[in-house]
Design a protein around this motif. Structure first.
Motif, mmCIF file in Angstrom:
data_model
loop_
_atom_site.group_PDB
_atom_site.id
_atom_site.type_symbol
_atom_site.label_atom_id
_atom_site.label_comp_id
_atom_site.label_asym_id
_atom_site.label_seq_id
_atom_site.Cartn_x
_atom_site.Cartn_y
_atom_site.Cartn_z
ATOM 1 N N LYS A 1 47.967 42.478 37.954
ATOM 2 C CA LYS A 1 46.752 42.224 38.728
ATOM 3 C C LYS A 1 46.676 40.750 39.112
ATOM 4 O O LYS A 1 47.013 39.873 38.318
ATOM 5 N N SER A 2 46.194 40.504 40.313
ATOM 6 C CA SER A 2 45.968 39.141 40.780
ATOM 7 C C SER A 2 44.493 38.968 41.118
ATOM 8 O O SER A 2 43.907 39.834 41.769
ATOM 9 N N PRO A 3 43.896 37.843 40.720
ATOM 10 C CA PRO A 3 42.499 37.589 41.077
ATOM 11 C C PRO A 3 42.357 37.003 42.479
ATOM 12 O O PRO A 3 41.247 36.735 42.925
ATOM 13 N N HIS A 4 43.477 36.805 43.157
ATOM 14 C CA HIS A 4 43.490 36.175 44.478
ATOM 15 C C HIS A 4 43.683 37.220 45.572
ATOM 16 O O HIS A 4 44.076 38.342 45.305
ATOM 17 N N TRP B 1 50.014 43.402 47.222
ATOM 18 C CA TRP B 1 49.284 44.402 48.002
ATOM 19 C C TRP B 1 47.884 44.581 47.461
ATOM 20 O O TRP B 1 47.598 44.261 46.314
ATOM 21 N N GLU B 2 47.027 45.096 48.324
ATOM 22 C CA GLU B 2 45.658 45.411 47.947
ATOM 23 C C GLU B 2 45.540 46.920 47.860
ATOM 24 O O GLU B 2 45.875 47.631 48.808
ATOM 25 N N TRP C 1 47.498 43.276 43.681
ATOM 26 C CA TRP C 1 48.587 43.400 42.707
ATOM 27 C C TRP C 1 49.784 42.587 43.171
ATOM 28 O O TRP C 1 49.991 42.418 44.368
ATOM 29 N N LEU C 2 50.575 42.127 42.208
ATOM 30 C CA LEU C 2 51.843 41.470 42.507
ATOM 31 C C LEU C 2 52.902 42.207 41.704
ATOM 32 O O LEU C 2 52.791 42.322 40.479
ATOM 33 N N GLY C 3 53.897 42.744 42.391
ATOM 34 C CA GLY C 3 54.909 43.547 41.712
ATOM 35 C C GLY C 3 56.322 43.106 42.036
ATOM 36 O O GLY C 3 56.574 42.478 43.070
#
Length: 149
Positions: free
Chosen positions: A28-31, A103-104, A111-113
Motif C-alpha cells: 500500500k502507498s499513502p501517495h 495503480w489505484e 498500490w506499488l507492486g
C-alpha cells in the motif's frame, strides 16, 4: 540462508500492508500513483540504476477514448544486478529489466507492486541463485522508502 529467513520474516512483518501472490509483492502507498512513481523513479536514479521507461497506462487508455484508473509502470535496472541473475539462468532475461507497477484500485487505494526476484529464480529453476536474494532485498528497500509517509 540467514538472508532468506530475514526476508521471509520481513515480508511477514509488512504483511499488514503488503500481499504476495504468484510472486507479485504489493504494498500500500499513502501517495497518489503519480507521486508514488515520482518517488520511486527518483530513488532508482539516486541509487545509480537506469530508468528505461515510464509508462502511463491510463494515458494510453485515454488515447483510445477508454478509461482506466491511474496506473503507471517503471522499467529499470542495472547490468551489475541483471547480468549475474541471468548467469544463473539466461531465461531470467524475459523478466528483466526490473519493473514496478503503481495503480489505484477500485476503492481508491494506491498500490506499488513488483515481481519478487526470489520467486523469479524459482520460476526459472534456479532457486539457489544468490543474486535473487540481493535483488529482493534491494527492491524491498526501494519500495519501503517509496511508500513512506
Amino acid at each position: 540462508m540467514i538472508v532468506r529467513i530475514f526476508l521471509t520474516v520481513l515480508l511477514m512483518v509488512i504483511g499488514l500492508s503488503a500481499s504476495a501472490s504468484d510472486g507479485l509483492v504489493s504494498v500500500k502507498s499513502p501517495h497518489t500513483v503519480s507521486v508514488t512513481m515520482d518517488r520511486l523513479e527518483a530513488l532508482v536514479k539516486d541509487r545509480g540504476l537506469k530508468v528505461f521507461a515510464r509508462i502511463d497506462h491510463a494515458a494510453g487508455a485515454r488515447s483510445i477514448d477508454q478509461s482506466l484508473r491511474p496506473t503507471q509502470l517503471l522499467i529499470f535496472g542495472n547490468p551489475k544486478g541483471g547480468t549475474p541473475f541471468m548467469q544463473c539462468a539466461q531465461t531470467v532475461g524475459i523478466d528483466l529489466p526490473l519493473k514496478a507497477l503503481a495503480w489505484e484500485d477500485d476503492a481508491g487505494q494506491v498500490w506499488l507492486g513488483y515481481n519478487n526476484p526470489i520467486w523469479l529464480a524459482k520460476r526459472h529453476s534456479v532457486p539457489d541463485c544468490p543474486v535473487a536474494e540481493k535483488l529482493a532485498s534491494a527492491l524491498n528497500d526501494l519500495v519501503q522508502f517509496t511508500v513512506a509517509p
